[in-house]
Design an enzyme around this catalytic site. Sequence first.
Site, PDB file in Angstrom:
ATOM      1  N   ASN A  36       0.882  -1.172   0.000  1.00  0.00           N
ATOM      2  CA  ASN A  36       0.000   0.000   0.000  1.00  0.00           C
ATOM      3  C   ASN A  36       0.915   1.216   0.000  1.00  0.00           C
ATOM      4  O   ASN A  36       1.501   1.552   1.026  1.00  0.00           O
ATOM      5  CB  ASN A  36      -0.880  -0.047   1.258  1.00  0.00           C
ATOM      6  CG  ASN A  36      -1.855   1.116   1.315  1.00  0.00           C
ATOM      7  OD1 ASN A  36      -1.807   2.031   0.481  1.00  0.00           O
ATOM      8  ND2 ASN A  36      -2.734   1.090   2.291  1.00  0.00           N
ATOM      9  N   ARG A  48      -2.695  -2.083  -3.399  1.00  0.00           N
ATOM     10  CA  ARG A  48      -3.878  -1.262  -3.204  1.00  0.00           C
ATOM     11  C   ARG A  48      -3.776  -0.085  -4.169  1.00  0.00           C
ATOM     12  O   ARG A  48      -2.777   0.629  -4.182  1.00  0.00           O
ATOM     13  CB  ARG A  48      -3.916  -0.740  -1.773  1.00  0.00           C
ATOM     14  CG  ARG A  48      -5.098   0.161  -1.583  1.00  0.00           C
ATOM     15  CD  ARG A  48      -5.125   0.815  -0.228  1.00  0.00           C
ATOM     16  NE  ARG A  48      -6.323   1.631  -0.164  1.00  0.00           N
ATOM     17  CZ  ARG A  48      -6.391   2.774   0.498  1.00  0.00           C
ATOM     18  NH1 ARG A  48      -5.343   3.236   1.148  1.00  0.00           N
ATOM     19  NH2 ARG A  48      -7.506   3.458   0.512  1.00  0.00           N
ATOM     20  N   HIS A  74     -13.165   2.921  -0.197  1.00  0.00           N
ATOM     21  CA  HIS A  74     -13.166   1.862   0.830  1.00  0.00           C
ATOM     22  C   HIS A  74     -13.811   0.580   0.303  1.00  0.00           C
ATOM     23  O   HIS A  74     -14.283  -0.250   1.085  1.00  0.00           O
ATOM     24  CB  HIS A  74     -13.977   2.276   2.091  1.00  0.00           C
ATOM     25  CG  HIS A  74     -13.369   3.360   2.921  1.00  0.00           C
ATOM     26  ND1 HIS A  74     -14.151   4.310   3.555  1.00  0.00           N
ATOM     27  CD2 HIS A  74     -12.095   3.644   3.233  1.00  0.00           C
ATOM     28  CE1 HIS A  74     -13.367   5.131   4.229  1.00  0.00           C
ATOM     29  NE2 HIS A  74     -12.110   4.749   4.054  1.00  0.00           N
ATOM     30  N   ARG A  95     -12.338  15.452   7.640  1.00  0.00           N
ATOM     31  CA  ARG A  95     -13.105  15.817   6.433  1.00  0.00           C
ATOM     32  C   ARG A  95     -14.544  16.148   6.792  1.00  0.00           C
ATOM     33  O   ARG A  95     -15.122  15.509   7.678  1.00  0.00           O
ATOM     34  CB  ARG A  95     -13.098  14.649   5.436  1.00  0.00           C
ATOM     35  CG  ARG A  95     -11.777  14.492   4.714  1.00  0.00           C
ATOM     36  CD  ARG A  95     -11.742  13.228   3.876  1.00  0.00           C
ATOM     37  NE  ARG A  95     -10.855  12.247   4.450  1.00  0.00           N
ATOM     38  CZ  ARG A  95     -10.773  10.979   4.063  1.00  0.00           C
ATOM     39  NH1 ARG A  95     -11.532  10.527   3.091  1.00  0.00           N
ATOM     40  NH2 ARG A  95      -9.931  10.156   4.642  1.00  0.00           N
ATOM     41  N   GLY A 124     -11.611   1.325  12.616  1.00  0.00           N
ATOM     42  CA  GLY A 124     -11.104   1.614  13.966  1.00  0.00           C
ATOM     43  C   GLY A 124     -12.202   1.999  14.945  1.00  0.00           C
ATOM     44  O   GLY A 124     -12.207   1.547  16.095  1.00  0.00           O
ATOM     45  N   GLU A 159      -8.237  -5.108   5.008  1.00  0.00           N
ATOM     46  CA  GLU A 159      -8.066  -4.781   3.587  1.00  0.00           C
ATOM     47  C   GLU A 159      -6.860  -5.503   2.986  1.00  0.00           C
ATOM     48  O   GLU A 159      -6.900  -5.927   1.829  1.00  0.00           O
ATOM     49  CB  GLU A 159      -7.929  -3.263   3.418  1.00  0.00           C
ATOM     50  CG  GLU A 159      -9.245  -2.561   3.703  1.00  0.00           C
ATOM     51  CD  GLU A 159      -9.134  -1.059   3.784  1.00  0.00           C
ATOM     52  OE1 GLU A 159      -9.264  -0.401   2.756  1.00  0.00           O
ATOM     53  OE2 GLU A 159      -8.912  -0.535   4.899  1.00  0.00           O
TER      54      GLU A 159
HETATM   55  P1  AMP Z   1      -8.718   3.468  11.212  1.00  0.00           P
HETATM   56  O1  AMP Z   1      -8.622   4.578  10.197  1.00  0.00           O
HETATM   57  O2  AMP Z   1      -9.629   2.360  10.774  1.00  0.00           O
HETATM   58  O3  AMP Z   1      -7.395   2.997  11.691  1.00  0.00           O
HETATM   59  O4  AMP Z   1      -9.445   4.094  12.495  1.00  0.00           O
HETATM   60  C1  AMP Z   1      -8.921   5.173  13.191  1.00  0.00           C
HETATM   61  C2  AMP Z   1      -9.986   5.717  14.139  1.00  0.00           C
HETATM   62  O5  AMP Z   1     -10.391   4.676  15.027  1.00  0.00           O
HETATM   63  C3  AMP Z   1      -9.519   6.874  15.000  1.00  0.00           C
HETATM   64  O6  AMP Z   1     -10.498   7.891  15.037  1.00  0.00           O
HETATM   65  C4  AMP Z   1      -9.401   6.244  16.368  1.00  0.00           C
HETATM   66  O7  AMP Z   1      -9.661   7.162  17.371  1.00  0.00           O
HETATM   67  C5  AMP Z   1     -10.506   5.221  16.326  1.00  0.00           C
HETATM   68  N1  AMP Z   1     -10.299   4.201  17.361  1.00  0.00           N
HETATM   69  C6  AMP Z   1      -9.319   3.273  17.435  1.00  0.00           C
HETATM   70  N2  AMP Z   1      -9.444   2.561  18.598  1.00  0.00           N
HETATM   71  C7  AMP Z   1     -10.527   3.066  19.242  1.00  0.00           C
HETATM   72  C8  AMP Z   1     -11.172   2.768  20.479  1.00  0.00           C
HETATM   73  N3  AMP Z   1     -10.744   1.813  21.292  1.00  0.00           N
HETATM   74  N4  AMP Z   1     -12.257   3.514  20.824  1.00  0.00           N
HETATM   75  C9  AMP Z   1     -12.693   4.486  20.025  1.00  0.00           C
HETATM   76  N5  AMP Z   1     -12.137   4.814  18.841  1.00  0.00           N
HETATM   77  C10 AMP Z   1     -11.068   4.116  18.462  1.00  0.00           C
END
Ligand code: AMP
Length: 401
Positions: free
Chosen positions: A7, A91, A180, A241, A331, A386
């Site tokens: 990626n 990717r 996505h 965003r 996340g 992914e």
């Molecule tokens: P990603 O882009 O999928 O890696 O997700 C990132 C987002 O997931 C960020 O806003 C993080 O704050 C949120 N995130 C990760 N772990 C947690 C958690 N335990 N509780 C709440 N939000 C989380």
Amino acid sequence: MKVLVLNSGSSSLKFQMYKMENEKVLAKGIVERIGLDKPVLKYERHDGVKLQETIAVKNHDDALRLICQKLVDPEQGVMKSLCEVEAVGHRVVHGGEKVSQPVKVDEGVKAIIRDCCSLAPLHNPPNLSGIEACEHVFKGTPNVAVFDTAFHQTMPAESYLYAIPYEYYTKYGIRKYGFHGTSHKFVANSTAEFLKTPMEKLKLITCHLGNGCSVAAINGGNVLDTSMGLTPLMGLVMGTRCGDIDPGVLLHLSKLGMKTEEIDALLNKKSGILGVAGINSSDMRDLEHAVQEGKAQAKQAMDMFIHRLVFYVGAYHTLLGGADAVVFTGGIGENSEFVRGLIVPRLEAIGCRLDNAANHKAVRGKAGVISTPESTLKAVVMPTNEELMIARETVRVLRGA
Ligand code: AMP
């Protein structure tokens, strides 16, 4: 069979090396700050061996060569020779309208990726650099491109067209593409398996909630609509965003004297949670803490995040003519009991009732149902992956499936 998944971003190159027989990650990592000062390689082997090194890399070719050196290193590596890598899966963010499936890379595919650079100027050029680096380093090993936009190509015209003069679509390709897609497809497949129902019989609303957020309405494995548009700026409120906004706002900002680049930065990098919550962070965990501490502006941002998501889920439920499950991933979707605890109770009117205990018990990395047994619309938490999806698609393309 070993498959390398790459990626590549403008200044980074992420990798995962898979053994496909058991889908095990043998090694993974990232080269960051490519072309900047003090680039760094972070490398992690399946048995816990970890290292971080400051390295000298000027471009993606250099970065890939260093990654490969590690992968075949007698002490830290996971294989004897690069010849063991049977294919590389990449990717690629934007494939426009010409690709609706992962494809083996040839000159024609590279031309498509190049043609779509104007639609994804931050992503497609480095994606192409990653492919070209592989052509230099892995001579003769097939490269497979897996596009973020491909899964959404089943959308009907009434979903993807914007109501502007038609020639802007035919001449300039201005339409909704959606992003996505690899994640939406992965969680849709996993949900079908989890619910023991063939995908063709399922109507799903998949919510990818991470730094970037998007929703997709999926009918029998075909995307009916999705919340991101020509670019990943549209739809839900995200980390930085804005998501949906009256296009008149852009005209107004322009009339106020803002330049295109300033408006771009405002809407892509300074908006969303970061722009509204007043906590100097785009991270959902920080937002949750601030809400729990009673900060009013943070609560405002959270209310907006939830409101927009409920709006899309409700609309997609109607578009699908009812749905079997709403699926949370990414996340936030996978980890935030708090956010899920705010969204699901708002879906009662469409048959989904939160099971608080199940929501509390939902474990990171595992699929689970968080709605009550009587719910006619299930709420499901489903981990996304992914990289694994790209590895699987790469094998599928090689086998000609
Ligand atoms: P990603 O882009 O999928 O890696 O997700 C990132 C987002 O997931 C960020 O806003 C993080 O704050 C949120 N995130 C990760 N772990 C947690 C958690 N335990 N509780 C709440 N939000 C989380």
